[in-house]
Design a protein around this motif. Structure first.
Motif, PDB file in Angstrom:
ATOM      1  N   ASP A  80     -30.400  10.009   3.399  1.00 19.86           N
ATOM      2  CA  ASP A  80     -29.681  11.230   3.780  1.00 19.86           C
ATOM      3  C   ASP A  80     -28.739  11.716   2.695  1.00 19.86           C
ATOM      4  O   ASP A  80     -27.986  12.664   2.907  1.00 19.86           O
ATOM      5  CB  ASP A  80     -28.865  10.975   5.054  1.00 19.86           C
ATOM      6  CG  ASP A  80     -29.755  10.604   6.229  1.00 19.86           C
ATOM      7  OD1 ASP A  80     -30.857  11.171   6.319  1.00 19.86           O
ATOM      8  OD2 ASP A  80     -29.348   9.740   7.038  1.00 19.86           O
ATOM      9  N   ASP A  81     -28.758  11.071   1.540  1.00 21.04           N
ATOM     10  CA  ASP A  81     -27.860  11.481   0.458  1.00 21.04           C
ATOM     11  C   ASP A  81     -28.508  12.596  -0.363  1.00 21.04           C
ATOM     12  O   ASP A  81     -29.506  13.188   0.047  1.00 21.04           O
ATOM     13  CB  ASP A  81     -27.515  10.268  -0.412  1.00 21.04           C
ATOM     14  CG  ASP A  81     -28.759   9.666  -1.041  1.00 21.04           C
ATOM     15  OD1 ASP A  81     -29.874  10.025  -0.611  1.00 21.04           O
ATOM     16  OD2 ASP A  81     -28.615   8.844  -1.957  1.00 21.04           O
ATOM     17  N   GLY A  82     -27.936  12.880  -1.548  1.00 20.91           N
ATOM     18  CA  GLY A  82     -28.404  13.992  -2.366  1.00 20.91           C
ATOM     19  C   GLY A  82     -29.883  13.966  -2.681  1.00 20.91           C
ATOM     20  O   GLY A  82     -30.611  14.928  -2.376  1.00 20.91           O
ATOM     21  N   PRO A  83     -30.426  12.892  -3.296  1.00 21.23           N
ATOM     22  CA  PRO A  83     -31.851  12.869  -3.616  1.00 21.23           C
ATOM     23  C   PRO A  83     -32.742  12.998  -2.387  1.00 21.23           C
ATOM     24  O   PRO A  83     -33.755  13.708  -2.421  1.00 21.23           O
ATOM     25  CB  PRO A  83     -32.028  11.505  -4.303  1.00 21.23           C
ATOM     26  CG  PRO A  83     -30.692  11.193  -4.879  1.00 21.23           C
ATOM     27  CD  PRO A  83     -29.708  11.737  -3.886  1.00 21.23           C
ATOM     28  N   GLY A  84     -32.379  12.325  -1.291  1.00 20.58           N
ATOM     29  CA  GLY A  84     -33.162  12.426  -0.070  1.00 20.58           C
ATOM     30  C   GLY A  84     -33.165  13.836   0.491  1.00 20.58           C
ATOM     31  O   GLY A  84     -34.196  14.350   0.931  1.00 20.58           O
ATOM     32  N   ARG A  85     -31.986  14.485   0.479  1.00 17.59           N
ATOM     33  CA  ARG A  85     -31.900  15.868   0.982  1.00 17.59           C
ATOM     34  C   ARG A  85     -32.712  16.821   0.112  1.00 17.59           C
ATOM     35  O   ARG A  85     -33.371  17.729   0.624  1.00 17.59           O
ATOM     36  CB  ARG A  85     -30.446  16.323   1.018  1.00 17.59           C
ATOM     37  CG  ARG A  85     -29.631  15.718   2.157  1.00 17.59           C
ATOM     38  CD  ARG A  85     -28.349  16.509   2.393  1.00 17.59           C
ATOM     39  NE  ARG A  85     -27.559  16.660   1.174  1.00 17.59           N
ATOM     40  CZ  ARG A  85     -26.660  15.785   0.748  1.00 17.59           C
ATOM     41  NH1 ARG A  85     -26.459  14.666   1.419  1.00 17.59           N
ATOM     42  NH2 ARG A  85     -25.958  16.022  -0.350  1.00 17.59           N
ATOM     43  N   ARG A  86     -32.665  16.612  -1.195  1.00 12.74           N
ATOM     44  CA  ARG A  86     -33.406  17.521  -2.076  1.00 12.74           C
ATOM     45  C   ARG A  86     -34.921  17.346  -1.919  1.00 12.74           C
ATOM     46  O   ARG A  86     -35.677  18.316  -1.973  1.00 12.74           O
ATOM     47  CB  ARG A  86     -32.957  17.325  -3.525  1.00 12.74           C
ATOM     48  CG  ARG A  86     -31.558  17.914  -3.767  1.00 12.74           C
ATOM     49  CD  ARG A  86     -31.145  17.824  -5.214  1.00 12.74           C
ATOM     50  NE  ARG A  86     -30.706  16.495  -5.615  1.00 12.74           N
ATOM     51  CZ  ARG A  86     -29.465  16.029  -5.451  1.00 12.74           C
ATOM     52  NH1 ARG A  86     -28.543  16.772  -4.841  1.00 12.74           N
ATOM     53  NH2 ARG A  86     -29.131  14.820  -5.878  1.00 12.74           N
ATOM     54  N   ARG A  87     -35.346  16.107  -1.725  1.00 12.41           N
ATOM     55  CA  ARG A  87     -36.779  15.891  -1.461  1.00 12.41           C
ATOM     56  C   ARG A  87     -37.187  16.582  -0.157  1.00 12.41           C
ATOM     57  O   ARG A  87     -38.250  17.210  -0.068  1.00 12.41           O
ATOM     58  CB  ARG A  87     -37.052  14.399  -1.391  1.00 12.41           C
ATOM     59  CG  ARG A  87     -38.495  14.066  -1.033  1.00 12.41           C
ATOM     60  CD  ARG A  87     -38.681  12.576  -1.002  1.00 12.41           C
ATOM     61  NE  ARG A  87     -39.911  12.183  -0.382  1.00 12.41           N
ATOM     62  CZ  ARG A  87     -40.032  11.216   0.521  1.00 12.41           C
ATOM     63  NH1 ARG A  87     -38.958  10.538   0.905  1.00 12.41           N
ATOM     64  NH2 ARG A  87     -41.191  10.902   1.040  1.00 12.41           N
ATOM     65  N   THR A  88     -36.350  16.477   0.880  1.00  7.30           N
ATOM     66  CA  THR A  88     -36.638  17.150   2.146  1.00  7.30           C
ATOM     67  C   THR A  88     -36.670  18.666   1.957  1.00  7.30           C
ATOM     68  O   THR A  88     -37.507  19.358   2.561  1.00  7.30           O
ATOM     69  CB  THR A  88     -35.584  16.772   3.205  1.00  7.30           C
ATOM     70  OG1 THR A  88     -35.631  15.353   3.411  1.00  7.30           O
ATOM     71  CG2 THR A  88     -35.846  17.469   4.525  1.00  7.30           C
ATOM     72  N   LEU A  89     -35.774  19.178   1.112  1.00 10.00           N
ATOM     73  CA  LEU A  89     -35.787  20.616   0.803  1.00 10.00           C
ATOM     74  C   LEU A  89     -37.131  21.025   0.211  1.00 10.00           C
ATOM     75  O   LEU A  89     -37.712  22.049   0.599  1.00 10.00           O
ATOM     76  CB  LEU A  89     -34.659  20.949  -0.185  1.00 10.00           C
ATOM     77  CG  LEU A  89     -34.691  22.358  -0.789  1.00 10.00           C
ATOM     78  CD1 LEU A  89     -34.457  23.418   0.297  1.00 10.00           C
ATOM     79  CD2 LEU A  89     -33.652  22.496  -1.904  1.00 10.00           C
ATOM     80  N   VAL A  90     -37.652  20.224  -0.719  1.00  7.36           N
ATOM     81  CA  VAL A  90     -38.955  20.528  -1.323  1.00  7.36           C
ATOM     82  C   VAL A  90     -40.038  20.537  -0.251  1.00  7.36           C
ATOM     83  O   VAL A  90     -40.852  21.466  -0.188  1.00  7.36           O
ATOM     84  CB  VAL A  90     -39.291  19.503  -2.430  1.00  7.36           C
ATOM     85  CG1 VAL A  90     -40.737  19.654  -2.898  1.00  7.36           C
ATOM     86  CG2 VAL A  90     -38.337  19.666  -3.620  1.00  7.36           C
ATOM     87  N   ARG A  91     -40.020  19.522   0.628  1.00  8.95           N
ATOM     88  CA  ARG A  91     -40.990  19.484   1.729  1.00  8.95           C
ATOM     89  C   ARG A  91     -40.903  20.740   2.586  1.00  8.95           C
ATOM     90  O   ARG A  91     -41.910  21.373   2.914  1.00  8.95           O
ATOM     91  CB  ARG A  91     -40.720  18.225   2.574  1.00  8.95           C
ATOM     92  CG  ARG A  91     -41.760  17.862   3.640  1.00  8.95           C
ATOM     93  CD  ARG A  91     -41.506  18.547   5.003  1.00  8.95           C
ATOM     94  NE  ARG A  91     -40.137  18.507   5.470  1.00  8.95           N
ATOM     95  CZ  ARG A  91     -39.619  17.548   6.232  1.00  8.95           C
ATOM     96  NH1 ARG A  91     -40.346  16.513   6.596  1.00  8.95           N
ATOM     97  NH2 ARG A  91     -38.349  17.635   6.643  1.00  8.95           N
ATOM     98  N   ASP A  92     -39.676  21.152   2.927  1.00  6.51           N
ATOM     99  CA  ASP A  92     -39.488  22.313   3.799  1.00  6.51           C
ATOM    100  C   ASP A  92     -39.941  23.610   3.122  1.00  6.51           C
ATOM    101  O   ASP A  92     -40.553  24.478   3.759  1.00  6.51           O
ATOM    102  CB  ASP A  92     -38.024  22.433   4.216  1.00  6.51           C
ATOM    103  CG  ASP A  92     -37.595  21.305   5.139  1.00  6.51           C
ATOM    104  OD1 ASP A  92     -38.470  20.586   5.671  1.00  6.51           O
ATOM    105  OD2 ASP A  92     -36.370  21.119   5.320  1.00  6.51           O
ATOM    106  N   LEU A  93     -39.639  23.770   1.843  1.00  9.06           N
ATOM    107  CA  LEU A  93     -40.055  24.977   1.118  1.00  9.06           C
ATOM    108  C   LEU A  93     -41.577  25.093   1.072  1.00  9.06           C
ATOM    109  O   LEU A  93     -42.141  26.183   1.247  1.00  9.06           O
ATOM    110  CB  LEU A  93     -39.495  24.964  -0.308  1.00  9.06           C
ATOM    111  CG  LEU A  93     -37.980  25.157  -0.440  1.00  9.06           C
ATOM    112  CD1 LEU A  93     -37.538  24.890  -1.883  1.00  9.06           C
ATOM    113  CD2 LEU A  93     -37.569  26.572  -0.015  1.00  9.06           C
ATOM    114  N   LEU A  94     -42.248  23.977   0.854  1.00 10.80           N
ATOM    115  CA  LEU A  94     -43.711  23.993   0.815  1.00 10.80           C
ATOM    116  C   LEU A  94     -44.295  24.216   2.208  1.00 10.80           C
ATOM    117  O   LEU A  94     -45.299  24.920   2.376  1.00 10.80           O
ATOM    118  CB  LEU A  94     -44.231  22.683   0.217  1.00 10.80           C
ATOM    119  CG  LEU A  94     -43.886  22.479  -1.266  1.00 10.80           C
ATOM    120  CD1 LEU A  94     -44.183  21.040  -1.685  1.00 10.80           C
ATOM    121  CD2 LEU A  94     -44.648  23.466  -2.159  1.00 10.80           C
ATOM    122  N   ASP A  95     -43.636  23.645   3.217  1.00  8.47           N
ATOM    123  CA  ASP A  95     -44.114  23.771   4.594  1.00  8.47           C
ATOM    124  C   ASP A  95     -43.999  25.208   5.110  1.00  8.47           C
ATOM    125  O   ASP A  95     -44.741  25.602   6.008  1.00  8.47           O
ATOM    126  CB  ASP A  95     -43.301  22.821   5.483  1.00  8.47           C
ATOM    127  CG  ASP A  95     -43.927  22.645   6.857  1.00  8.47           C
ATOM    128  OD1 ASP A  95     -45.084  22.191   6.925  1.00  8.47           O
ATOM    129  OD2 ASP A  95     -43.254  22.965   7.862  1.00  8.47           O
TER     130      ASP A  95
END
Length: 215
Positions: A80-95
């Protein structure tokens, strides 16, 4: 910006030389034979592991993947920290893209207590993906194992791999973040394979632009 970590491989009975063990379907729409690589150390599962994996990889989420034109498996640091949130952001943008699905292993409820299932789950989801997207901020975490595994076990993935690699403002920070000899050798090979599909970024706005370069 902040940073953190995540997790890895499997066990299970011997390989079968690329032959299907029986005629059953591995998962909805996924032939069990698709999981078996020609190499002697190919992944195989015990019946109990097979059932546990099937319990995770089923239902609406897998259907979304199967019926989407573009299927993005996003790999990188969890948490849930910075790298995890940014990876989730990438997933959401692609989704959010039309006729597309972005997904991660964690979306299927695999926990850190089920490490024996991560490798076979990862292999199944790679087989479903049209794009594998690695979000890299350092070489410290399970994602390094995942990407190295991809490179060595699935030559197809080299053709669909995109790497979003963070760069840092100064040489000492860059060296600190990527100071891991074994991981560096894995990732150097992946970067050579990806070629122009390595896109660099240094903050969240440039990460969003980097995602925009993935077709």
């Amino acid at each position: 910006m902040d940073d953190s970590d995540e997790g890895a491989p499997s066990d299970g009975g011997g390989g079968d030389g690329g032959q299907r063990r029986d005629d059953r379907t591995y998962l909805n729409g996924v032939d069990e034979g698709e999981l078996v690589d020609a190499s002697p150390d190919a992944l195989s599962l015990t019946p109990a592991q097979h059932e546990r994996l099937k319990d995770h990889l089923h239902g609406d989420r897998l259907d979304d993947i199967k019926y989407s034109d573009r299927r993005y498996l996003v790999v990188g640091r969890g948490g849930d920290d910075g790298p995890g949130r940014r990876r989730t952001l990438v997933r959401d943008l692609l989704d959010e893209r039309r006729e597309a699905t972005g997904f991660m292993l964690e979306d299927f409820g695999l926990s850190g207590d089920e490490i024996d299932l991560w490798a076979p789950a990862f292999e199944i989801l790679c087989a479903q993906a049209t794009h594998v997207v690695g979000v890299l901020e350092d070489y410290d975490g399970g994602h390094v194992w995942e990407l190295g595994y991809l490179y060595h076990q699935q030559s197809r993935v080299r053709d669909i791999l995109w790497l979003l690699k963070r760069v840092y403002g100064d040489e000492s920070t860059e060296r600190e973040r990527y100071d891991n000899g074994m991981a560096a050798s894995h990732l150097a090979a992946l970067e050579r394979a990806a070629g122009e599909r390595v896109v660099t970024w240094d903050d969240e706005s440039s990460l969003r632009r980097a995602v925009g370069e993935i077709p």
